[in-house]
Scaffold this motif. Structure first.
Motif, PDB file in Angstrom:
ATOM      1  N   SER A 297       2.845  16.948 -26.777  1.00  0.00           N
ATOM      2  CA  SER A 297       1.539  16.316 -26.930  1.00  0.00           C
ATOM      3  C   SER A 297       1.601  14.828 -26.606  1.00  0.00           C
ATOM      4  N   LEU A 298       2.677  14.171 -27.034  1.00  0.00           N
ATOM      5  CA  LEU A 298       2.835  12.748 -26.733  1.00  0.00           C
ATOM      6  C   LEU A 298       2.928  12.518 -25.235  1.00  0.00           C
ATOM      7  N   VAL A 299       3.734  13.335 -24.551  1.00  0.00           N
ATOM      8  CA  VAL A 299       3.862  13.199 -23.101  1.00  0.00           C
ATOM      9  C   VAL A 299       2.519  13.441 -22.416  1.00  0.00           C
ATOM     10  N   GLU A 300       1.795  14.432 -22.880  1.00  0.00           N
ATOM     11  CA  GLU A 300       0.474  14.704 -22.296  1.00  0.00           C
ATOM     12  C   GLU A 300      -0.442  13.482 -22.407  1.00  0.00           C
TER      13      GLU A 300
ATOM     14  N   SER B 108       0.811  -1.214   0.000  1.00  0.00           N
ATOM     15  CA  SER B 108       0.000   0.000   0.000  1.00  0.00           C
ATOM     16  C   SER B 108       0.847   1.268   0.000  1.00  0.00           C
ATOM     17  N   ALA B 109       2.131   1.168   0.403  1.00  0.00           N
ATOM     18  CA  ALA B 109       3.000   2.342   0.484  1.00  0.00           C
ATOM     19  C   ALA B 109       3.942   2.461  -0.706  1.00  0.00           C
ATOM     20  N   ARG B 110       3.928   1.498  -1.601  1.00  0.00           N
ATOM     21  CA  ARG B 110       4.841   1.531  -2.735  1.00  0.00           C
ATOM     22  C   ARG B 110       4.234   2.311  -3.889  1.00  0.00           C
ATOM     23  N   PRO B 111       5.066   2.973  -4.680  1.00  0.00           N
ATOM     24  CA  PRO B 111       4.556   3.539  -5.932  1.00  0.00           C
ATOM     25  C   PRO B 111       4.003   2.414  -6.804  1.00  0.00           C
ATOM     26  N   GLN B 112       2.962   2.704  -7.526  1.00  0.00           N
ATOM     27  CA  GLN B 112       2.367   1.699  -8.397  1.00  0.00           C
ATOM     28  C   GLN B 112       2.758   1.896  -9.856  1.00  0.00           C
ATOM     29  N   LEU B 113       3.325   3.059 -10.152  1.00  0.00           N
ATOM     30  CA  LEU B 113       3.677   3.364 -11.533  1.00  0.00           C
ATOM     31  C   LEU B 113       5.030   4.050 -11.594  1.00  0.00           C
ATOM     32  N   LEU B 114       5.879   3.596 -12.517  1.00  0.00           N
ATOM     33  CA  LEU B 114       7.104   4.306 -12.867  1.00  0.00           C
ATOM     34  C   LEU B 114       7.022   4.623 -14.353  1.00  0.00           C
ATOM     35  N   LEU B 115       7.070   5.911 -14.680  1.00  0.00           N
ATOM     36  CA  LEU B 115       7.047   6.351 -16.072  1.00  0.00           C
ATOM     37  C   LEU B 115       8.350   7.067 -16.368  1.00  0.00           C
ATOM     38  N   THR B 116       9.122   6.541 -17.301  1.00  0.00           N
ATOM     39  CA  THR B 116      10.380   7.181 -17.702  1.00  0.00           C
ATOM     40  C   THR B 116      10.156   7.910 -19.021  1.00  0.00           C
ATOM     41  N   ILE B 117      10.642   9.159 -19.076  1.00  0.00           N
ATOM     42  CA  ILE B 117      10.539   9.987 -20.274  1.00  0.00           C
ATOM     43  C   ILE B 117      11.955  10.409 -20.645  1.00  0.00           C
TER      44      ILE B 117
ATOM     45  N   GLU C  44       6.308   2.189 -17.582  1.00  0.00           N
ATOM     46  CA  GLU C  44       5.986   2.657 -18.926  1.00  0.00           C
ATOM     47  C   GLU C  44       7.112   3.580 -19.370  1.00  0.00           C
ATOM     48  N   HIS C  45       7.320   3.672 -20.676  1.00  0.00           N
ATOM     49  CA  HIS C  45       8.416   4.493 -21.182  1.00  0.00           C
ATOM     50  C   HIS C  45       7.965   5.308 -22.380  1.00  0.00           C
ATOM     51  N   VAL C  46       8.434   6.559 -22.427  1.00  0.00           N
ATOM     52  CA  VAL C  46       8.189   7.449 -23.556  1.00  0.00           C
ATOM     53  C   VAL C  46       9.546   7.920 -24.070  1.00  0.00           C
TER      54      VAL C  46
END
Length: 227
Positions: free
Chosen positions: A195-198, A128-137, A174-176
């Motif tokens: 726009s892609l990042v959005e 419950s305390a961990r991040p659920q998402l890592l997004l690298t840009i 996820e990665h962009v």
């Protein structure tokens, strides 16, 4: 896209970590876009500019002792963890330099994220305390074809994020990738990247709301949104 935000309880936090020495860089613009989208999606964004926060980037013996379970975090590490405040989502924005993320970002991961999010040798945080998402840009001055041929797209992008998410027990990565980022790039090129990042940040964060509403302990890989 329908609004799927949860309206009760405190807003979840989204940590946006940008690593570029210029405050007017394209990476900074991407981080600002991610911040604005996070607000729109009902998150509380916490933006950390690694070149201005003043953290000591050098790992010390005390940091190693922390991973071995024999010490508390250094004061600057504890302060930074308090500022982050157990984010539900973490977004890293950085350029690819010499085939890898900047060294300062790696040090932040080792000293901060590794210390606070169940890194090697530490007591794992409850789910419950961990991040659920890592997004690298990641931005690159080279073309996607060139960095793919060199293996850089994976090592500094997709695989980098996937490995980091696994090491820190983050639900998914996820990665962009935004290539051909150079001073002479046409304005349209820069606008397309924003726009892609959005689109990608919005899709990821709204999907995260849906997962929480369904009570799932993980979530599927997101389909790539149409341009």
């Amino acid at each position: 896209m329908p609004d799927t935000r949860v309206t009760s309880g405190p807003a979840p936090r989204c940590a946006i970590i940008v690593c570029h020495p210029r405050v007017d860089s394209y990476c900074a613009s991407l981080a600002h876009k991610a911040r604005d989208v996070a607000k729109e999606c009902g998150f509380t964004p916490v933006v950390r500019d690694l070149y201005s926060v003043g953290l000591d980037p050098v790992p010390h013996a005390r940091d190693l002792a922390l991973h071995e379970g024999g010490a508390r975090p250094a004061p600057d590490v504890e302060q930074e963890l308090q500022i982050l405040g157990s984010p539900t989502a973490v977004i890293l924005v950085y350029p690819i330099w010499f085939g890898s993320p900047p060294g300062l970002l790696k040090c932040y991961i080792e000293r901060i994220l590794g210390a606070g999010f169940g890194g090697p040798g530490t007591v794992p945080l409850p789910a419950s305390a961990r991040p659920q998402l890592l997004l690298t840009i990641a931005t690159s001055g080279a073309s996607t074809d060139w960095i793919d041929k060199k293996g850089i797209a994976a090592s500094a992008g997709r695989l980098f994020g996937a490995y980091l998410a696994g090491a820190l027990a983050i639900g998914t990565a996820e990665h962009v990738a935004i290539d051909n980022v150079v001073p002479t790039m046409p304005p349209k090129r820069g606008e397309d990247g924003l726009s892609l990042v959005e689109k990608r940040v919005k899709a990821a964060l709204l999907h995260l709301w849906q997962v929480q509403e369904k009570g799932l302990d993980h979530w599927e890989t997101l389909p790539s949104p149409t341009a």
